[in-house]
Design a protein around this motif. Structure first.
Motif, mmCIF file in Angstrom:
data_model
loop_
_atom_site.group_PDB
_atom_site.id
_atom_site.type_symbol
_atom_site.label_atom_id
_atom_site.label_comp_id
_atom_site.label_asym_id
_atom_site.label_seq_id
_atom_site.Cartn_x
_atom_site.Cartn_y
_atom_site.Cartn_z
ATOM 1 N N HIS A 1 -13.801 7.565 76.390
ATOM 2 C CA HIS A 1 -15.024 8.309 75.560
ATOM 3 C C HIS A 1 -14.779 8.199 74.113
ATOM 4 C CE1 HIS A 1 -16.203 12.342 73.980
ATOM 5 N NE2 HIS A 1 -17.074 12.272 74.895
ATOM 6 N N TYR A 2 -13.481 8.192 73.798
ATOM 7 C CA TYR A 2 -13.173 7.936 72.328
ATOM 8 C C TYR A 2 -13.473 6.731 71.701
ATOM 9 C CZ TYR A 2 -10.434 7.595 68.076
ATOM 10 O OH TYR A 2 -10.267 7.482 66.674
ATOM 11 N N TRP A 3 -13.265 5.607 72.623
ATOM 12 C CA TRP A 3 -13.872 4.288 72.154
ATOM 13 C C TRP A 3 -15.450 4.150 72.122
ATOM 14 C CZ3 TRP A 3 -12.017 0.024 76.151
ATOM 15 C CH2 TRP A 3 -12.034 -1.451 75.408
ATOM 16 N N ASN B 1 -17.654 6.840 71.318
ATOM 17 C CA ASN B 1 -17.969 7.793 70.459
ATOM 18 C C ASN B 1 -17.357 7.933 69.103
ATOM 19 O OD1 ASN B 1 -20.124 9.159 72.317
ATOM 20 N ND2 ASN B 1 -18.141 9.389 73.432
ATOM 21 N N ASP B 2 -16.127 7.515 69.142
ATOM 22 C CA ASP B 2 -15.442 7.726 67.919
ATOM 23 C C ASP B 2 -14.699 6.676 67.116
ATOM 24 O OD1 ASP B 2 -15.714 10.806 67.779
ATOM 25 O OD2 ASP B 2 -14.554 10.496 69.839
ATOM 26 N N TYR B 3 -14.289 5.768 68.032
ATOM 27 C CA TYR B 3 -13.702 4.272 67.410
ATOM 28 C C TYR B 3 -14.565 3.662 66.536
ATOM 29 C CZ TYR B 3 -11.362 -0.120 67.200
ATOM 30 O OH TYR B 3 -10.816 -1.148 66.663
ATOM 31 N N ASP B 4 -14.221 3.199 65.302
ATOM 32 C CA ASP B 4 -14.989 2.274 64.304
ATOM 33 C C ASP B 4 -14.601 1.047 64.076
ATOM 34 O OD1 ASP B 4 -16.405 1.399 62.404
ATOM 35 O OD2 ASP B 4 -16.081 3.216 61.126
ATOM 36 N N ASP C 1 -5.850 4.449 67.413
ATOM 37 C CA ASP C 1 -6.901 3.300 66.964
ATOM 38 C C ASP C 1 -6.297 1.937 66.915
ATOM 39 O OD1 ASP C 1 -8.586 5.227 66.618
ATOM 40 O OD2 ASP C 1 -9.211 4.526 64.533
#
Length: 369
Positions: free
Chosen positions: A48-50, A52-55, A271
């Motif tokens: 989910h983080y990957w 939606n949030d990981y850049d 990250d």
């Protein structure tokens, strides 16, 4: 040498997110925790983080902040970072990563080792079959041949220092055995493990205890090495096709002795964990990286991989979440002039404890050369 820049097409990133969003989850036994491998509840949160949030673009820019190059050595394209030290007489130092990490393992210690009076010219390659090097798997001994040519012929150093752990340990040991004349000193965080070929009568009590520990560890945690040493191609199809499969496989082995709640800390952070996985994904090198295990296994059991002990000074650090081998075990393989057991840290100390790790490298290399 040609300058190199990481620049992944946007289509690759879009395809990745589509695969992550359309994943088929296998389910897991109730209350299984991490006993069956990577925990699904944890992995779903990470994915989910990957998504939606990981850049990636931010981290891609970070990967490009230091000079990097590609060069052809013996028909194999080698990618490497090359960062010159700013001190008055920097020492050339080649750092070699392992699996399941990448040259990214050392990104936090680059500024720490290239500044100040006691600085280094850092050379940080991607192993063949890993990252942005060619997808050609070779043994650790063969990598040592390539590294020797990279440092002496491509970069023009007469002598240099070398450090590594995990697979990087095997490369450094091979360098000390085959090319002691070009090495000033080496540094290791492990020195290899008993294979069953040793004569117990020649082993100290501490060495025998270490061998028993390694045997127990092998049966409980060594599945990845057995698969990659025997059937890496069968594994590669699924991991190269599924980013969640790739993440699940890599994460299963990145805690390196840390409790599950430290899975990210042990690798430097969430990250950092994802950036390392991304390097495997965007280069499609999980298959070729796994094949290196088979190359090393073939070299070992054929008798081709023979590391003769040399007089090159060697520093050895043992972190508490690594296998606790005794000094006499290290002395079988390298000329140990410094042996230290640390109070904290694990397999990826350069990511987890960059300042401590960098200080230890600097202290050792500037004390012996």
């Amino acid at each position: 040498m040609e300058p190199f820049t990481v620049n992944i097409p946007e289509a690759v990133i879009t395809d990745l997110k589509n695969r992550l969003q359309n994943a088929r989850w296998p389910g897991e036994p109730e209350n299984s925790g991490w006993n069956y491998g990577t925990n699904e509840t944890y992995l779903k949160k990470l994915v989910h983080y990957w998504i939606n949030d990981y850049d990636w673009r931010m981290h891609e820019q970070q990967l490009n902040q230091h000079p990097q190059y590609i060069t052809l050595i013996d028909g194999i394209l080698i990618h490497f970072q090359y960062v010159r030290g700013k001190g008055p007489n920097p020492k050339p130092l080649i750092l070699t990563h392992g699996w399941p990490d990448s040259y990214y393992r050392f990104h936090k210690i680059i500024p720490l080792l290239t500044e100040g009076e006691q600085s280094f010219d850092l050379v940080i390659p991607s192993l063949p079959g890993f990252g942005f090097s060619d997808k050609t798997a070779v043994s650790s001994e063969r990598v040592a041949d390539l590294w020797k040519k990279l440092m002496t012929e491509v970069l023009g150093y007469e002598k240099f220092c070398a450090a590594g752990g995990d697979i990087g340990m095997g490369v450094v040991k091979a360098l000390t055995s085959k090319y002691p004349e070009v090495l000033e000193a080496v540094h290791l965080t492990d020195v290899g493990y008993p294979t069953g070929q040793e004569d117990p009568a020649t082993m100290s009590e501490a060495e025998q205890e270490f061998a028993q520990f390694v045997q127990r560890w092998w049966y409980s945690e060594g599945a990845y090495a057995m698969v990659q040493s025997t059937k890496p191609q069968s594994l590669a199809y699924g991991l190269n096709d599924s980013p969640i499969g790739l993440a699940g496989w890599i994460i299963s082995f990145t805690n390196a002795g840390a409790p599950p709640e430290m899975i990210e800390t042990a690798f430097g952070g969430k990250d950092e964990l994802l950036t390392n996985i991304m390097i495997y994904w965007v280069t499609q090198t999980i298959g070729s990286s796994a094949r290196m295990y088979k190359e090393d296994a073939a070299a070992l059991w054929s008798g081709a991989q023979v590391h003769q002990k040399s007089n090159v000074p060697a520093g050895v650090l043992v972190f508490p979440r690594e296998a606790q081998f005794p000094k006499e075990w290290a002395e079988r393989f390298v000329n140990v002039t410094s042996f230290k057991k640390m109070n904290e840290g694990g397999h990826f100390a350069a990511l987890e404890l960059p300042h401590i790790f960098a200080d230890e490298l600097r202290s050792f290399f500037y004390s012996v050369t």
